[in-house]
Design an enzyme around this catalytic site. Structure first.
Site, PDB file in Angstrom:
ATOM      1  N   HIS A 162      47.024 -13.924  24.190  1.00 30.54           N
ATOM      2  CA  HIS A 162      45.683 -14.328  24.980  1.00 30.54           C
ATOM      3  C   HIS A 162      44.717 -14.817  23.730  1.00 30.54           C
ATOM      4  O   HIS A 162      44.999 -16.427  23.336  1.00 30.54           O
ATOM      5  CB  HIS A 162      45.034 -13.797  25.663  1.00 30.54           C
ATOM      6  N   HIS A 167      44.314 -18.674  22.598  1.00 30.62           N
ATOM      7  CA  HIS A 167      42.883 -19.841  22.430  1.00 30.62           C
ATOM      8  C   HIS A 167      43.733 -20.850  20.861  1.00 30.62           C
ATOM      9  O   HIS A 167      43.217 -21.580  20.339  1.00 30.62           O
ATOM     10  CB  HIS A 167      42.033 -18.704  21.757  1.00 30.62           C
ATOM     11  N   GLU A 208      38.932 -21.993  28.942  1.00 29.93           N
ATOM     12  CA  GLU A 208      39.692 -20.918  29.321  1.00 29.93           C
ATOM     13  C   GLU A 208      40.609 -21.187  31.184  1.00 29.93           C
ATOM     14  O   GLU A 208      41.720 -21.182  30.627  1.00 29.93           O
ATOM     15  CB  GLU A 208      39.138 -19.781  30.313  1.00 29.93           C
ATOM     16  N   SER A 227      48.314 -18.493  27.953  1.00 32.70           N
ATOM     17  CA  SER A 227      48.630 -17.501  27.794  1.00 32.70           C
ATOM     18  C   SER A 227      48.941 -16.524  29.051  1.00 32.70           C
ATOM     19  O   SER A 227      49.574 -15.457  28.280  1.00 32.70           O
ATOM     20  CB  SER A 227      47.455 -16.263  26.950  1.00 32.70           C
TER      21      SER A 227
HETATM   22 FE   LIG Z   1      39.469 -16.091  26.475  1.00 35.44          FE
END
Ligand SMILES: [Fe+2]
Length: 301
Positions: A162, A167, A208, A227
């Site tokens: 993730h 990110h 997000e 992700s």
């Molecule tokens: Fe995050």
């Protein structure tokens, strides 16, 4: 209501220095003593980190590297199909390795020349003020552990997949990186916990879990979607709403399920105007007013 602590497995340190990661009963690795010992060791290493020092290297096992290879290949395919052009372009420039888990220093050495962002280790939950505030200095706190090998396409908590494939691929875009930095600079103006939480929730529904319209399709830019092997495909089933800072900052959400409501921008320009404009100007007062307006709006006439 969501609290960050639900997302991360709590980490404790005993009086004699033993570090323990407390996995939930549903965690795929909870009954695997080797995995648990591994998690404790990785968290203990992260806790030794001090700013300015080299990031502790994790000697990943063959099993962990295999998890990365599987997820990395699957997400690369899905990214081409479901991510927005800005993220696809950024990921191409960043060129993260697909054959091994990059050390955080390797992530930084690829990312910093593009947008100035650097990765530092986190054992688990980082307090909101520190996590978001450090974006102003283009620092990203990242976990280093990886999900359990029995379920390579699933994780109940933010792992290296993730943090890095979500990110870092997003942070390789100068436009998205600038949004993070603006959110980071806002933290100093927010003195109350509700105001900080409001900022975190707007961030949640944008950086997000944000989606946008591109060439007649819905594409994602949020790191949580980028992700997630399952959710990156399912997000088109969500109820899509136009950007609304008031709603995004106050909406309750359940992190353990796919998000039923997502906020869809018309373009990156609109994300910069609406979300970036909020990050650039928000203070305690703004939040109090927006939260009161949401409560008033939710009440029957
Ligand atoms: Fe995050």
């Amino acid at each position: 209501m969501f609290t960050e602590a639900q997302l991360y497995s709590p980490v404790t340190k005993s009086a004699d220095g033993d570090v323990t990661v407390h996995l939930s009963d549903e965690h795929p690795g909870v009954h695997d003593p080797d995995y648990r010992a591994r998690r404790n060791a990785i968290a203990a290493q992260a806790l030794t980190y001090r700013p300015g020092q080299p990031v502790p290297r994790i000697d990943y096992t063959g099993e962990e590297q295999e998890v990365w290879r599987i997820v990395s290949a699957e997400l690369a395919r899905k990214r081409e199909r479901y991510a927005c052009a800005e993220v696809i372009e950024a990921a191409r420039r960043l060129e993260l390795p697909s054959d091994h888990i990059p050390q955080l220093d390797e992530v930084s050495s690829r990312l910093a020349p593009l947008t100035g962002f650097r990765y530092v280790p986190a054992a688990g939950l980082v307090p909101l003020r520190e996590f978001f505030g450090s974006f102003e200095d283009r620092i990203f706190h990242s976990t280093q552990y990886i999900r359990h090998h029995s379920a390579p396409l699933y994780t109940p908590e933010p792992d290296a997949v993730h943090e890095i494939l979500g990110h870092a691929n997003q942070l390789a875009s100068p436009r998205f990186a600038a949004l993070y930095a603006t959110a980071g600079a806002a933290v100093a103006r927010l003195t109350t916990e509700p105001a900080l939480k409001f900022l975190a929730d707007v961030f949640w529904f944008s950086m997000e879990f944000g989606v946008l319209r591109e060439k007649g399709e819905i594409r994602c830019y949020g790191a949580g979607l980028l992700s997630s092997y399952g959710e990156i495909e399912e997000f088109r089933e969500a109820e899509l709403r136009p950007l609304s800072i008031r709603e995004m900052g106050t909406r309750a959400y359940d992190i353990t399920h796919y998000q039923p409501v997502l906020y869809c921008a018309k373009s990156i320009d609109e994300i910069e105007d609406v979300v970036g404009g909020f990050f650039a100007t928000v203070d305690d007062d703004t939040v109090t007013k927006l939260a009161a307006a949401e409560v008033a709006g939710a009440q029957p006439a």
